[in-house]
Design a protein around this motif. Structure first.
Motif, PDB file in Angstrom:
ATOM      1  N   TYR A  33       0.829  -1.203   0.000  1.00 40.44           N
ATOM      2  CA  TYR A  33       0.000   0.000   0.000  1.00 40.44           C
ATOM      3  C   TYR A  33       0.864   1.254   0.000  1.00 40.44           C
ATOM      4  O   TYR A  33       0.576   2.219  -0.703  1.00 40.44           O
ATOM      5  N   GLY A  34       1.952   1.232   0.743  1.00 44.71           N
ATOM      6  CA  GLY A  34       2.882   2.358   0.749  1.00 44.71           C
ATOM      7  C   GLY A  34       3.495   2.582  -0.619  1.00 44.71           C
ATOM      8  O   GLY A  34       3.690   3.725  -1.047  1.00 44.71           O
ATOM      9  N   LEU A  35       3.803   1.495  -1.324  1.00 37.02           N
ATOM     10  CA  LEU A  35       4.326   1.613  -2.685  1.00 37.02           C
ATOM     11  C   LEU A  35       3.311   2.287  -3.602  1.00 37.02           C
ATOM     12  O   LEU A  35       3.656   3.185  -4.365  1.00 37.02           O
ATOM     13  N   LEU A  36       2.053   1.852  -3.512  1.00 37.31           N
ATOM     14  CA  LEU A  36       1.009   2.466  -4.338  1.00 37.31           C
ATOM     15  C   LEU A  36       0.938   3.968  -4.109  1.00 37.31           C
ATOM     16  O   LEU A  36       0.894   4.756  -5.055  1.00 37.31           O
ATOM     17  N   ARG A  90       1.134  -6.691   6.732  1.00 39.06           N
ATOM     18  CA  ARG A  90       1.879  -5.873   5.776  1.00 39.06           C
ATOM     19  C   ARG A  90       3.209  -6.540   5.498  1.00 39.06           C
ATOM     20  O   ARG A  90       4.019  -6.722   6.398  1.00 39.06           O
ATOM     21  N   ARG A  91       3.412  -6.885   4.256  1.00 36.28           N
ATOM     22  CA  ARG A  91       4.666  -7.492   3.824  1.00 36.28           C
ATOM     23  C   ARG A  91       5.540  -6.376   3.276  1.00 36.28           C
ATOM     24  O   ARG A  91       5.123  -5.596   2.426  1.00 36.28           O
ATOM     25  N   TYR A  92       6.774  -6.316   3.751  1.00 36.47           N
ATOM     26  CA  TYR A  92       7.700  -5.276   3.325  1.00 36.47           C
ATOM     27  C   TYR A  92       8.670  -5.800   2.274  1.00 36.47           C
ATOM     28  O   TYR A  92       9.056  -6.973   2.302  1.00 36.47           O
ATOM     29  N   PHE A  93       9.063  -4.903   1.382  1.00 31.80           N
ATOM     30  CA  PHE A  93      10.014  -5.210   0.319  1.00 31.80           C
ATOM     31  C   PHE A  93      11.176  -4.241   0.417  1.00 31.80           C
ATOM     32  O   PHE A  93      11.009  -3.092   0.818  1.00 31.80           O
ATOM     33  N   ALA A  94      12.368  -4.706   0.040  1.00 30.87           N
ATOM     34  CA  ALA A  94      13.566  -3.864   0.065  1.00 30.87           C
ATOM     35  C   ALA A  94      14.340  -4.069  -1.230  1.00 30.87           C
ATOM     36  O   ALA A  94      14.307  -5.144  -1.835  1.00 30.87           O
TER      37      ALA A  94
END
Length: 110
Positions: A22-25, A69-73
């Motif tokens: 959602y943060g990416l969006l 919430r799954r985080y990506f790096a």
């Protein structure tokens, strides 16, 4: 939305630090001045491809308000890919500006 543009946008956002879907969006919309609104399904399809290619990695997750919430790096390979893409886009943009600044030639004969 063009998947290559979405791919570049995701890598750009993640260059600033880890982020969840959602943060990416939201950040992609902000990055584009509100002109790009990726569909959630498209975003996650591209995230899966970027992860498969080793450009991003799962960076954990957490539950907030009952939702996971799954985080990506960004990985080092992803950072290199982003830098190469930015350099190439810079070169293409410079050439496009030069050509646009030239007076248009006569129409080609038919």
């Amino acid at each position: 939305m063009n998947i290559d543009l979405l791919r570049l946008s995701i890598l750009t956002v993640l260059a600033g630090g880890k982020q969840h879907g959602y943060g990416l969006l939201r950040q992609i919309e902000e990055l584009s001045g509100g002109s790009v609104h990726p569909a959630t399904g498209t975003l996650y399809r591209v995230l899966d491809l970027l992860e498969r290619d080793g450009l991003i990695a799962d960076d954990g997750g957490e539950v907030i308000d009952g939702r996971f919430r799954r985080y990506f790096a960004l990985t080092p390979t992803g950072r290199e890919e982003l830098a190469a893409s930015v350099a190439l886009l810079g070169e293409i943009t410079a050439k496009a500006k030069t050509r646009l600044a030239r007076r248009p030639s006569a129409r080609p004969a038919r």
